[in-house]
Design an enzyme around this catalytic site. Structure first.
Site, short mmCIF file in Angstrom:
data_model
loop_
_atom_site.label_atom_id
_atom_site.label_comp_id
_atom_site.label_asym_id
_atom_site.label_seq_id
_atom_site.Cartn_x
_atom_site.Cartn_y
_atom_site.Cartn_z
N SER A 120 0.83 -1.21 0.00
CA SER A 120 0.00 0.00 0.00
C SER A 120 0.86 1.26 0.00
O SER A 120 1.96 1.27 0.55
CB SER A 120 -0.88 -0.01 1.25
OG SER A 120 -1.49 1.25 1.42
N TYR A 143 -2.27 5.54 -4.19
CA TYR A 143 -3.36 6.49 -3.98
C TYR A 143 -2.91 7.76 -4.68
O TYR A 143 -1.80 8.24 -4.43
CB TYR A 143 -3.55 6.79 -2.49
CG TYR A 143 -4.40 5.80 -1.74
CD1 TYR A 143 -5.67 5.43 -2.21
CD2 TYR A 143 -3.95 5.24 -0.55
CE1 TYR A 143 -6.46 4.52 -1.51
CE2 TYR A 143 -4.75 4.32 0.17
CZ TYR A 143 -5.99 3.98 -0.33
OH TYR A 143 -6.77 3.09 0.37
N THR A 169 -5.64 2.88 -7.04
CA THR A 169 -6.95 2.75 -6.39
C THR A 169 -7.84 3.92 -6.78
O THR A 169 -7.46 5.08 -6.59
CB THR A 169 -6.76 2.66 -4.87
OG1 THR A 169 -5.95 1.51 -4.60
CG2 THR A 169 -8.09 2.52 -4.14
N LYS A 265 -7.87 -0.33 -9.52
CA LYS A 265 -8.57 -1.08 -8.48
C LYS A 265 -9.73 -0.27 -7.93
O LYS A 265 -9.53 0.89 -7.53
CB LYS A 265 -7.59 -1.39 -7.34
CG LYS A 265 -8.24 -1.93 -6.08
CD LYS A 265 -7.19 -2.33 -5.07
CE LYS A 265 -7.78 -2.91 -3.82
NZ LYS A 265 -8.32 -1.90 -2.91
N HIS A 289 -13.54 -2.15 -2.05
CA HIS A 289 -12.62 -1.79 -0.98
C HIS A 289 -13.00 -2.53 0.32
O HIS A 289 -12.85 -2.01 1.42
CB HIS A 289 -12.68 -0.27 -0.75
CG HIS A 289 -11.37 0.38 -0.41
ND1 HIS A 289 -10.66 1.18 -1.27
CD2 HIS A 289 -10.64 0.39 0.74
CE1 HIS A 289 -9.58 1.64 -0.69
NE2 HIS A 289 -9.53 1.17 0.54
#
Ligand SMILES: Cc1cc2nc3c(=O)[nH]c(=O)nc-3n(C[C@H](O)[C@H](O)[C@H](O)COP(=O)(O)O)c2cc1C
Length: 391
Positions: A120, A143, A169, A265, A289
């Protein structure tokens, strides 16, 4: 007759966990309430969170008997690479909240099983540190932050670190409303007194995590002044940084600067899946999510058949949200997914027993997939299709 003596294993020996539910019971016992809430919770009324599990009970198998299957082949091709198993580790932020160096331990368990690990953006370790894990299929999640320099630099670092795929994402243009989680904190990321006292009741966790202080988000450190690098500050900064104008132009830009596998995603509809194909991405993750963003969206598994029917072969289609069983994974693959991403199931293992616990979670899913294929009379993942699902 009710069998009152039935209960999940809750001890400390991960080898005795029979299912993911046992690892979850072990994690529930080890973690303080506010950490468990962060791991388990969903957005608002948690309708989507529940739906992610319920959907599997609406799908029935159609097994073939007397097919002489023997030992099924669980390997699968993803983006031109043969993977040993048809599932991957989904990106989850803040893995050090369960156990010290959680990111590294989860990545090590994944590497040993030949399962790709997605790191992440808000992991506690730097992308370069995870790149050192031997034999890892290392993917990086992004992100999109407002700060273009941060985005471009993180992409460059992921490239240099050898990450094989970049996973962007797109279902988090604003932070989801996790109300139960919010109730556990005062202003800033400060747990309430009640939650602080609860830590005392969880000494095994406290010794592993609190004794060294909660580490900040490794990838963000270079962007914050030295006096602003506490965990609470990086957590707040990352939420403020989320790009609210997230747009297909961001994807087209990333397509230009990222030469390897590009995945988005958080796709939830056929229309967005088609736009993703037009934007030139290599794959999508159908995902809500894990029920943590928009409450009220369906399980990705219920939109999967329609999307796979139109786009399979043009795009690699991954799916996540709610997978806890080998049978869940087999159902999604039969409905057209190319692979499944696992979020909480492996986190339960990590929280229950560090690397050994994460490895146990992976082994349980593997065993369950193998047994299910044998009972379905299907010789390999490649042969799984709609024939094995009752219309
Ligand atoms: C504790 C936790 C943290 C997460 N952090 C991230 C993240 O940093 N980035 C991201 O793209 N998705 C994140 N997700 C979503 C997961 O990647 C994945 O979509 C979800 O967990 C799948 O649902 P499942 O947990 O039911 O398997 C997180 C999920 C959980 C449970």
């Amino acid at each position: 007759m009710a069998i009152t003596a039935r209960r999940y294993y809750r001890g400390t020996n991960v080898g005795r966990a029979v299912t993911i539910a046992d690892l979850r019971a072990m994690a529930t016992r080890r973690l303080p309430a506010f950490v468990l809430e962060y791991l388990e919770g969903g957005a608002e009324d948690e309708w989507t969170l529940r739906r992610n599990r319920e959907v599997f009970s609406t799908i029935e198998f159609s097994p073939a008997t007397l097919t002489g299957v023997g030992s099924p082949d669980l390997s699968t091709m993803l983006f031109g690479v043969r993977m040993r198993l048809p599932f991957l580790i989904a990106p989850t932020g803040f893995n050090a909240l369960y156990v010290r160096e959680g990111d590294r331990l989860l990545a090590q368990a994944a590497a040993k099983a030949g399962v790709p690990f997605t790191q992440s953006t808000v992991s506690n370790m730097r992308v370069e540190e995870i790149a050192d894990v031997e034999g890892l299929h290392h993917w990086m999640q992004l992100y999109v932050f407002r700060d273009q320099v941060f985005v471009d630099e993180l992409v460059e670092r992921a490239k240099k670190a050898g990450c094989q795929a970049l996973l962007v994402t797109v279902d988090a243009a604003t932070f989801g409303n996790r109300e139960w989680d919010r109730r556990n904190y005062r202003q800033g990321m400060e747990p309430t007194l009640r939650n602080k006292l609860d830590i005392l009741a969880h000494p095994r966790w406290a010794l592993s995590v609190m004794a060294h202080g909660i580490p900040p988000f490794g990838n963000l450190l270079d962007f914050l002044p030295a006096d602003q690098q506490s965990f609470a500050r990086t957590a707040t900064w990352s939420r403020e940084q989320i790009e609210p104008r997230l747009h297909w132009d961001h994807i087209r830009h990333l397509r230009k600067i990222w030469p390897r596998t590009l995945i988005i995603k958080g796709v939830a509809t056929l229309q967005d899946a088609e736009l993703a194909a037009e934007a030139g991405v290599d794959g999508i993750v159908l995902s809500n999510h894990g029920g943590r963003q928009l409450d009220g969206v369906p399980s990705p598994v219920s939109v999967l058949p329609e999307i796979a029917g139109r786009l399979k072969g043009r795009l690699t289609i991954l799916v996540d949200s709610g997978f806890r069983r080998g049978t869940d994974i087999v159902k999604a693959l039969a409905l057209g997914a190319d692979g499944v991403m696992i979020g909480r199931a492996t986190l339960y293992g990590l929280a229950a027993g560090g690397e050994a616990g994460a490895a146990r979670a992976i082994a349980i899913l593997e065993e369950e997939i193998r047994r299910s294929l044998a009972l379905l009379g299907c010789g390999s993942i490649a042969e799984l299709d709609r024939r094995y699902i009752r219309p």
